[in-house]
Design an enzyme around this catalytic site. Structure first.
Site, PDB file in Angstrom:
ATOM      1  CD1 TRP A   1      -2.580   1.652   2.210  1.00  0.00           C
ATOM      2  CD2 TRP A   1      -2.828   1.450   0.011  1.00  0.00           C
ATOM      3  NE1 TRP A   1      -3.598   2.484   1.825  1.00  0.00           N
ATOM      4  CE2 TRP A   1      -3.773   2.377   0.469  1.00  0.00           C
ATOM      5  CE3 TRP A   1      -2.795   1.157  -1.360  1.00  0.00           C
ATOM      6  CZ2 TRP A   1      -4.676   3.027  -0.373  1.00  0.00           C
ATOM      7  CZ3 TRP A   1      -3.689   1.802  -2.207  1.00  0.00           C
ATOM      8  CH2 TRP A   1      -4.615   2.726  -1.715  1.00  0.00           C
TER       9      TRP A   1
ATOM     10  NE  ARG B   1       8.840  -4.264   9.808  1.00  0.00           N
ATOM     11  CZ  ARG B   1       8.199  -5.291  10.275  1.00  0.00           C
ATOM     12  NH1 ARG B   1       8.278  -5.594  11.544  1.00  0.00           N
ATOM     13  NH2 ARG B   1       7.431  -6.008   9.482  1.00  0.00           N
ATOM     14  NE  ARG B   2      12.704  -6.498   7.721  1.00  0.00           N
ATOM     15  CZ  ARG B   2      11.405  -6.682   7.791  1.00  0.00           C
ATOM     16  NH1 ARG B   2      10.614  -6.106   6.915  1.00  0.00           N
ATOM     17  NH2 ARG B   2      10.871  -7.440   8.729  1.00  0.00           N
TER      18      ARG B   2
ATOM     19  N   GLY C   1     -10.833   3.438   1.337  1.00  0.00           N
ATOM     20  CA  GLY C   1     -11.824   3.215   0.287  1.00  0.00           C
ATOM     21  C   GLY C   1     -11.587   1.853  -0.346  1.00  0.00           C
TER      22      GLY C   1
ATOM     23  CB  SER D   1      -2.177  -2.006  -3.292  1.00  0.00           C
ATOM     24  OG  SER D   1      -1.916  -3.352  -3.071  1.00  0.00           O
TER      25      SER D   1
ATOM     26  CE  LYS E   1     -11.132  -3.462   3.833  1.00  0.00           C
ATOM     27  NZ  LYS E   1     -10.035  -4.155   3.222  1.00  0.00           N
TER      28      LYS E   1
ATOM     29  CG  ASP F   1     -12.420  -1.102   1.674  1.00  0.00           C
ATOM     30  OD1 ASP F   1     -11.993  -1.822   0.748  1.00  0.00           O
ATOM     31  OD2 ASP F   1     -11.699  -0.685   2.603  1.00  0.00           O
TER      32      ASP F   1
ATOM     33  CD  GLU G   1      -3.546  -4.361   9.498  1.00  0.00           C
ATOM     34  OE1 GLU G   1      -3.561  -5.028  10.554  1.00  0.00           O
ATOM     35  OE2 GLU G   1      -2.766  -3.420   9.288  1.00  0.00           O
TER      36      GLU G   1
HETATM   37  N1  LIG Z   1      -2.551  -3.411   0.082  1.00  0.00           N
HETATM   38  C1  LIG Z   1      -3.709  -2.823  -0.051  1.00  0.00           C
HETATM   39  O1  LIG Z   1      -4.397  -3.002  -1.039  1.00  0.00           O
HETATM   40  C2  LIG Z   1      -4.197  -1.889   0.982  1.00  0.00           C
HETATM   41  C3  LIG Z   1      -3.715  -1.931   2.285  1.00  0.00           C
HETATM   42  N2  LIG Z   1      -4.211  -1.092   3.222  1.00  0.00           N
HETATM   43  C4  LIG Z   1      -3.716  -1.118   4.593  1.00  0.00           C
HETATM   44  O2  LIG Z   1      -2.412  -0.595   4.646  1.00  0.00           O
HETATM   45  C5  LIG Z   1      -1.679  -1.216   5.703  1.00  0.00           C
HETATM   46  C6  LIG Z   1      -0.408  -1.765   5.127  1.00  0.00           C
HETATM   47  O3  LIG Z   1      -0.774  -2.754   4.162  1.00  0.00           O
HETATM   48  P1  LIG Z   1       0.216  -3.283   3.048  1.00  0.00           P
HETATM   49  O4  LIG Z   1       1.188  -2.264   2.659  1.00  0.00           O
HETATM   50  O5  LIG Z   1      -0.622  -3.854   2.023  1.00  0.00           O
HETATM   51  O6  LIG Z   1       0.914  -4.450   3.869  1.00  0.00           O
HETATM   52  P2  LIG Z   1       2.328  -5.116   3.601  1.00  0.00           P
HETATM   53  O7  LIG Z   1       2.324  -6.345   4.389  1.00  0.00           O
HETATM   54  O8  LIG Z   1       2.612  -5.185   2.171  1.00  0.00           O
HETATM   55  O9  LIG Z   1       3.329  -4.068   4.264  1.00  0.00           O
HETATM   56  C7  LIG Z   1       3.264  -3.780   5.637  1.00  0.00           C
HETATM   57  C8  LIG Z   1       4.218  -2.659   5.963  1.00  0.00           C
HETATM   58  O10 LIG Z   1       4.134  -2.425   7.374  1.00  0.00           O
HETATM   59  C9  LIG Z   1       5.434  -2.558   7.957  1.00  0.00           C
HETATM   60  N3  LIG Z   1       5.309  -3.156   9.276  1.00  0.00           N
HETATM   61  C10 LIG Z   1       4.643  -4.283   9.619  1.00  0.00           C
HETATM   62  N4  LIG Z   1       4.820  -4.524  10.934  1.00  0.00           N
HETATM   63  C11 LIG Z   1       5.593  -3.534  11.415  1.00  0.00           C
HETATM   64  C12 LIG Z   1       6.130  -3.221  12.693  1.00  0.00           C
HETATM   65  N5  LIG Z   1       5.864  -4.001  13.741  1.00  0.00           N
HETATM   66  N6  LIG Z   1       6.874  -2.119  12.829  1.00  0.00           N
HETATM   67  C13 LIG Z   1       7.125  -1.319  11.769  1.00  0.00           C
HETATM   68  N7  LIG Z   1       6.679  -1.566  10.532  1.00  0.00           N
HETATM   69  C14 LIG Z   1       5.905  -2.658  10.371  1.00  0.00           C
HETATM   70  C15 LIG Z   1       6.186  -3.475   7.017  1.00  0.00           C
HETATM   71  O11 LIG Z   1       7.588  -3.295   7.155  1.00  0.00           O
HETATM   72  C16 LIG Z   1       5.685  -2.985   5.664  1.00  0.00           C
HETATM   73  O12 LIG Z   1       6.375  -1.811   5.308  1.00  0.00           O
HETATM   74  C17 LIG Z   1      -2.612  -2.260   6.272  1.00  0.00           C
HETATM   75  O13 LIG Z   1      -3.213  -1.739   7.425  1.00  0.00           O
HETATM   76  C18 LIG Z   1      -3.629  -2.492   5.181  1.00  0.00           C
HETATM   77  O14 LIG Z   1      -4.866  -2.929   5.680  1.00  0.00           O
HETATM   78  C19 LIG Z   1      -5.142  -0.160   2.916  1.00  0.00           C
HETATM   79  C20 LIG Z   1      -5.638  -0.066   1.652  1.00  0.00           C
HETATM   80  C21 LIG Z   1      -5.210  -0.928   0.583  1.00  0.00           C
HETATM   81  O1  LIG Z   2      -8.045  -2.636   2.022  1.00  0.00           O
HETATM   82  C1  LIG Z   2      -7.926  -3.199   0.958  1.00  0.00           C
HETATM   83  C2  LIG Z   2      -8.762  -2.848  -0.199  1.00  0.00           C
HETATM   84  O2  LIG Z   2      -9.475  -1.678   0.013  1.00  0.00           O
HETATM   85  C3  LIG Z   2      -6.967  -4.306   0.820  1.00  0.00           C
HETATM   86  O3  LIG Z   2      -7.553  -5.447   1.277  1.00  0.00           O
HETATM   87  P1  LIG Z   2      -6.658  -6.683   1.716  1.00  0.00           P
HETATM   88  O4  LIG Z   2      -5.803  -6.183   2.830  1.00  0.00           O
HETATM   89  O5  LIG Z   2      -7.631  -7.725   2.117  1.00  0.00           O
HETATM   90  O6  LIG Z   2      -5.865  -7.035   0.511  1.00  0.00           O
END
Ligand SMILES: NC(=O)C1=CN([C@@H]2O[C@H](COP(=O)(O)OP(=O)(O)OC[C@H]3O[C@@H](n4cnc5c(N)ncnc54)[C@H](O)[C@@H]3O)[C@@H](O)[C@H]2O)C=CC1
Ligand SMILES: O=C(CO)COP(=O)(O)O
Length: 770
Positions: free
Chosen positions: A15, A35-36, A111, A115, A166, A219, A256
């Site tokens: 995201w 963090r990395r 929304g 991604s 959701k 969503d 999540e």
């Molecule tokens: N991927 C998607 O389509 C969407 C994701 N989101 C939300 O965005 C957030 C991130 O999702 P993604 O990027 O998809 O997940 P991801 O798993 O691809 O990335 C997670 C990120 O969070 C960091 N992270 C995880 N645990 C951590 C910790 N303990 N300390 C510091 N950093 C930490 C990781 O290093 C990484 O940068 C989630 O809450 C997700 O629900 C929201 C909308 C769309």
């Molecule tokens: O929040 C999201 C779409 O809006 C991403 O959903 P997932 O984390 O289930 O891939």
């Protein structure tokens, strides 16, 4: 409006990376941290306009703590893009941020945003939610493009809850699809899930409508219908017999819904919320039930009705038919005296629930019936209503109201008082009312709620285990109060047309007389001001005050220009100006009134009035005649008149030859300053009438004043909803707030909320901080 140029994104997962891509393609400089990563957090955030949080919920609080420790100031706007719920205190991501950054503007981005689709350039829409309109507009501009449509919203809580909840439902739907249960089952699950989401939203106080928008239903649909959703994939894999650990390894990213389901299960069991789908998902994730058992359990639940009206005291007629579990039982509302004295029609506002009036309330009302004020009139109206009900039966036994609820008067029995905790004095009226409510709660099979406008009585009720509520049927959500202004982004040639032709057709949805800032979308610092004319859907220029100013007063900021425009337009008969101390609302109103009466002779007299509520402790007995006694209350108006008539300019400098003083004007019958009490009952023709401090009036009192307006009269209501001296109204239930909302669709009315203090930096800071 400030434009964001540099964005710092915390989180380099799917995201965070997609958000970076969106911003870069809009020309922003983007720095990304995880963090990395090698770059330091401080270097990433320094001087950035937007701080975007896109780490998983598990890491959010610790990353926020690290940022807070850097003490980088509070200029940047936070954008929370995480979707989850903290297990400690059930805080949403933006709440976790605002706990640590109370002075920073915080927005939420959420929304239907898978991604992968966005990074492939497919079209999508999202919501930026914030209580801070300006911050929301800046973030909206930063992200918006022809493939990413961004809406703003004023309910960050509902927006975040929709996004977090959701994810849990997507796991459930993944299970449903993994078990091949078909489209009917999937649709039923998603629809009933919405009821569950609404219930959580209602528990936290989010707005119902938000859950039917992009961040809610939008969503929910995206995540529950696309195999791209990681949460859906987890559910699907569990249904195939994989363990949770194996499913999470396979998707290699955050889902999540796993932690949110556990948080919701905890919430359900501790707070008694019915969240069967979330509870089943939590048990399934913890391997306590199988996917098949989870589905069986959901199908075997008690049979019930689908749609119910939310039986609430709170403006229930404005709630949509909610998809919620039937609240099965009627409620009993025990009404306190102050509720009926505030609104006698309260007797008809509790739908089909039962109402109880303790006999003590009748006795208290009786004491006020001879008063010649609003309270006395209301007391008499209640007595008349109750007397009328006697024709339907004995009030002690209860009569049926038109809505189906029962109304009864309940005597105070000795045993009721004996049940009160020993610390409460038995002969106080409040405690007698409390005793009746407590006794009914014990006798009744149905929930019993004490409704009172007395905060302390609500606290006492709480302490004795009784549910208590404020009376809210005429409350407006103050934080959502119509501001009277809006910004419209236009192409440069449209601005030219507006300037050249003295107007421009507008296609958007605006309120009559809404003040508009027309912004050149190619150069945001280039703006023109206008007012929306609803009759022909055009924006027209503001009325230009004379060069000398209005009674020598000049508008100092944009909102003041908007306010003067409304005050000077004779077609607008009602103007409301809301603003904290020092924003100039009273000064502008008085200046415009004097101009209209003394210079233009458009009105025969300027009548300035305010309700009498002592500020702070009452001054007690005051010597002197009536004018002298009232002087302390009317002094703020006189100060404004002195300022204007003394010829002071906006900087406080006075010319040497003093102008007329206000007594001269009073002598000429052009000006009258009177407490509001003396104005009631009169007809007020051809006058420019200002009611200052109108926030201290009840909706009913304001109605009494407005209905007195005679031919050719203009009424200006000014006030500060945060400075209320009347103990029975608050920022949301006072008459001024009420009028703003009720008149916003009317062509003869206009409203402006003034935000900027113009008195002095100290006055401005004090109004904001204290
Ligand atoms: N991927 C998607 O389509 C969407 C994701 N989101 C939300 O965005 C957030 C991130 O999702 P993604 O990027 O998809 O997940 P991801 O798993 O691809 O990335 C997670 C990120 O969070 C960091 N992270 C995880 N645990 C951590 C910790 N303990 N300390 C510091 N950093 C930490 C990781 O290093 C990484 O940068 C989630 O809450 C997700 O629900 C929201 C909308 C769309
Ligand atoms: O929040 C999201 C779409 O809006 C991403 O959903 P997932 O984390 O289930 O891939």
């Amino acid at each position: 409006m400030q434009e964001a140029k540099v964005a710092a994104i915390l989180g380099a997962g799917a995201w965070g990376t997609t958000l970076a891509q969106l911003l870069r393609s809009n020309g922003l400089e983007v720095r990304q941290w995880s963090r990395r990563s090698e770059t330091s957090l401080a270097a990433t955030l320094a001087e950035a306009d937007l701080w975007i949080m896109a780490v998983s919920m598990a890491g959010l609080a610790s990353v926020a703590d690290q940022v807070a420790a850097l003490q980088l100031g509070d200029r940047a706007i936070w954008v929370s893009a995480t979707k989850g719920l903290a297990d400690l205190g059930w805080r949403t991501p933006s709440q976790v941020l605002s706990d640590r950054f109370p002075l920073q503007p915080i927005t939420v981005l959420s929304g239907p945003n898978l991604s992968k689709e966005i990074s492939q350039g497919l079209p999508a829409a999202t919501v930026i939610a914030s209580r801070d309109r300006h911050a929301a507009a800046v973030v909206q501009q930063a992200f918006a493009s022809d493939r990413f449509r961004v809406y703003t919203n004023r309910d960050p809580l509902g927006t975040e809850l929709g996004g977090a909840l959701k994810n849990v439902i997507a796991i459930a739907v993944g299970v449903c699809d993994g078990l091949c249960l078909g489209a009917n089952a999937r649709s039923a699950l998603v629809t009933r899930a919405l009821a569950e989401i609404l219930r959580v939203g209602a528990y936290f106080g989010a707005r119902t409508e938000t859950f039917f928008g992009l961040s809610g239903l939008g969503d929910l649909l995206a995540t529950c219908t696309s195999p791209l959703s990681r949460n859906y994939q987890v559910g699907f894999r569990l249904a195939q017999g994989e363990s949770l650990a194996a499913a999470l390894t396979a998707i290699a990213a955050t889902a999540e819904g796993v932690s949110t389901a556990r948080v919701l299960a905890q919430l359900a069991s501790r707070e008694g919320l019915e969240l069967p789908i979330a509870a089943c998902v939590a048990e399934l994730l913890d391997n306590r039930i199988s996917p098949t058992t989870a589905i069986e359990r959901l199908m075997a639940r008690d049979l019930k009705a689908e749609l119910v009206r939310e039986n609430q005291n709170v403006a229930s007629n404005t709630l949509p038919l909610a998809i919620a579990e039937p609240l099965a039982m009627k409620k009993t509302y025990v009404l306190d005296t102050n509720v009926l004295l505030h609104d006698p029609m309260a007797l008809f506002r509790f739908e089909d629930n039962d109402l109880v009036i303790p006999i003590t309330v009748i006795e208290e009302i009786d004491r006020f019936k001879k008063d010649l004020n609003e309270r006395g009139r209301n007391a008499r109206q209640i007595s008349r209503l109750l007397d009328g009900f006697r024709s339907k039966g004995h009030l002690i036994e209860g009569i049926t109201l038109d809505h189906g609820g029962k109304l009864r008067v309940v005597m105070l029995e000795k045993t009721f008082l004996e049940q009160l905790p020993s610390g409460l004095i038995a002969n106080a009226n409040d405690n007698a009312i409390l005793a009746v409510a407590l006794a009914l709660q014990q006798q009744n099979g149905q929930p019993t709620i004490l409704v009172t406008k007395d905060t302390n009585l609500r606290i006492k009720a709480d302490a004795t285990g009784l549910c208590a509520e404020d009376y809210e049927s005429d409350k407006i959500d103050f934080s959502e109060l119509y501001s009277g202004t809006a910004e419209v982004y236009l192409a440069p040639d449209q601005l030219q047309v507006f300037r050249r032709e003295g107007g421009l057709d507008l296609s958007g949805e605006f309120f009559p007389n809404q003040a508009l800032t027309l912004v050149d979308e190619t150069n945001l610092s280039h703006t023109l001001l206008g007012r929306y004319r609803a009759s022909d859907r055009r924006v027209v220029p503001l009325i230009q005050p004379p060069k000398m100013g209005i009674s020598r007063i000049h508008a100092r900021n944009r909102e003041q220009q908007f306010a003067l425009d409304l005050l000077l337009d004779d077609n607008i008969q009602l103007v409301t100006l809301v603003g904290k101390a020092g924003t100039g609302k009273t000064l502008l109103a008085v200046a415009a009134g004097l101009h209209k009466v003394a210079d233009e002779r458009h009105f025969s007299r300027l009548l300035v009035s305010r309700p009498i509520f002592p500020m702070g402790r009452d001054l007690g007995f005051l010597p002197g005649d009536l004018q002298e006694k009232l002087a302390p209350w009317m002094q703020p108006i006189i100060d404004n008149l002195d300022f204007i008539l003394g010829g002071a300019n906006n900087n406080g400098d006075r010319p040497s030859n003093k102008q007329q003083n206000y007594q001269d004007l009073m002598g000429m019958n052009l000006l009258q300053i009177e407490p509001l009490t003396y104005i009631r009952g009169r007809s007020i023709p051809r006058q420019f009438m200002i009611v200052d401090e109108a926030q201290n009036l009840t909706p009913h009192e304001i109605k009494t004043i407005l209905t007195r307006a005679g031919e050719g009269t203009k009424i200006v209501l000014t006030g500060d909803a945060y400075q209320i001296d009347n103990p029975y109204v608050d920022a949301s239930s006072n008459g001024l707030t009420y009028v703003v909302e009720k008149f916003k669709n009317e062509a003869i009315a206009g409203h402006i909320t003034l935000e900027r203090g113009e008195r002095s930096p100290l006055a401005e800071l004090s109004a904001n901080l204290l």
